[in-house]
Design a protein around this motif. Structure first.
Motif, short mmCIF file in Angstrom:
data_model
loop_
_atom_site.label_atom_id
_atom_site.label_comp_id
_atom_site.label_asym_id
_atom_site.label_seq_id
_atom_site.Cartn_x
_atom_site.Cartn_y
_atom_site.Cartn_z
N HIS A 1 0.81 -1.22 0.00
CA HIS A 1 0.00 0.00 0.00
C HIS A 1 0.85 1.27 0.00
N SER B 1 0.08 5.21 1.27
CA SER B 1 -1.15 5.33 2.05
C SER B 1 -0.83 5.63 3.52
N VAL C 1 -6.50 1.18 3.19
CA VAL C 1 -6.87 1.21 1.78
C VAL C 1 -8.18 0.46 1.59
N TYR D 1 -8.45 10.32 5.53
CA TYR D 1 -7.86 11.01 4.38
C TYR D 1 -8.38 12.45 4.27
N TRP E 1 -5.70 4.50 -1.69
CA TRP E 1 -6.92 4.12 -0.97
C TRP E 1 -8.01 3.68 -1.95
#
Length: 355
Positions: free
Chosen positions: A146, A149, A166, A175, A193
């Motif tokens: 990921h 992220s 994610v 976020y 994500w």
């Protein structure tokens, strides 16, 4: 009010005598004090004093990479000792739980908007707490899982968690918080994500970004209005996040109607599968297997997490904003059919299992 430390404001993770404080529980408790004001249960000044005590604890607590402190890099440990407010159970410095705490703090900053000494101080400390979050510290490396992220957490013993937030789940608001806090390359983080969204059509007319535990379709929207809220993924599907949660709610009800595993009680008025306590294995019989606490959930017959016949009343009830036409009859059924088992000192129990 009864499950907090009046000296520092910390709130228990649960009402058990042994329970530590949970920073997520505090994040949800902060708006509840304002609810108490609006309902006439406590005065505005009482709520402001409780809120200020909590904020003062966090702004004055130790931020350090040491193992026995309250937080680091502006973030806080998932569980804290009720008296000292230091790390409990060698738990992680948690991004999601710090995020929920901060959402409660942002709510308090906005609610306590009067020009007086205590409310001015609430807003001042809230701004400092939000402003010192170091999101870059939690950005996943560009190589590995990921990339870019937001990591799930960090411990002084093992460093950054090797999994990032994610795919659609309860962390959407993280976020949004990070974007408002000047996280470096937050656009790239959000792209990572979105890449992991899972669009499914478990039943006709109920296509949605799937995440089986129903709380994942609720937590972000305790604080953010999802009506009209979209991104490139949702725009491509032609819906907003409100509609996504509405469909996820209807999916859970339809799953209970179909009841593929034949659990007792599941029907159109008894549904709601989400992370909760459960009966535990001591109640196993024949081919029926039960769990204790588990991240239960369903996004339809082909995507289930730990369905063992356990219903979490909060799962259905918290969807009232998305689908009141099916939630209100469900609440009535809970009360009439199971009320003497479900309603306790603090309202509905976490979960029950008719089987």
């Amino acid at each position: 009010m009864n499950e907090r430390n009046p000296e520092n404001g910390l709130v228990k993770d649960r009402s058990a005598s042994w329970a530590p404080a949970s920073i997520a529980a505090i994040g949800f408790a902060l708006p509840s004090y304002a609810v108490g004001v609006e309902r006439g249960w406590i005065t505005r000044n009482e709520a402001a004093e409780i809120t200020l005590k909590i904020l003062k604890f966090f702004i004055n607590s130790v931020q350090s990479p040491d193992t026995n402190v309250t937080g680091y890099q502006g973030f806080y440990y998932h569980f804290l000792r009720m008296n000292s407010g230091t790390r409990e159970w060698n738990c992680e410095l948690s991004t999601i739980d710090t995020g929920l705490l901060m959402m409660g703090i942002i709510f308090s900053r906005n609610y306590f908007n009067q020009n007086n000494e205590i409310e001015n101080e609430i807003r001042d400390i809230a701004a400092k707490l939000i402003g010192r979050l170091n999101w870059d510290f939690f950005q996943m490396p560009e190589t590995g899982n990921h990339p870019g992220s937001i990591s799930m957490g960090w411990t002084p013993e093992n460093g950054l968690h090797n999994m990032g937030w994610v795919g659609y789940n309860e962390a959407l608001f993280l976020y949004i918080l990070a974007a408002g806090s000047e996280m470096t390359n937050v656009e790239n983080a959000f792209e990572e994500w979105l890449k992991h969204y899972d669009w499914r059509t478990p039943y006709p007319g109920l296509s949605h970004a799937a995440f089986p535990p129903l709380f994942g379709h609720q937590f972000s929207f305790c604080f953010i209005d999802p009506k009209g809220m979209t991104d490139k993924f949702m725009r491509a599907q032609g819906i907003d996040y409100f509609e996504n949660s509405r469909r996820a709610t209807y999916v859970q009800r339809q799953y209970a109607i179909d009841n593929p595993y034949g659990w007792v009680g599941y029907d159109s008025l008894c549904w709601g599968i989400s992370a909760s306590d459960g009966p535990t294995e001591k109640y196993n019989f024949d081919d029926k297997k039960f769990l204790g606490y588990a991240g239960r959930g369903t996004s339809g017959p082909d995507l289930n997490y730990f369905d063992d016949g356990t219903i979490a009343p909060y799962a259905a009830i918290s969807s009232i904003v998305f689908a009141p036409e099916i939630v209100l009859p469900t609440i009535k059924n809970f009360n009439e059919k199971y009320g003497k088992w479900l309603w306790k000192e603090y309202g509905y129990v976490d979960a029950f299992n008719p089987t």
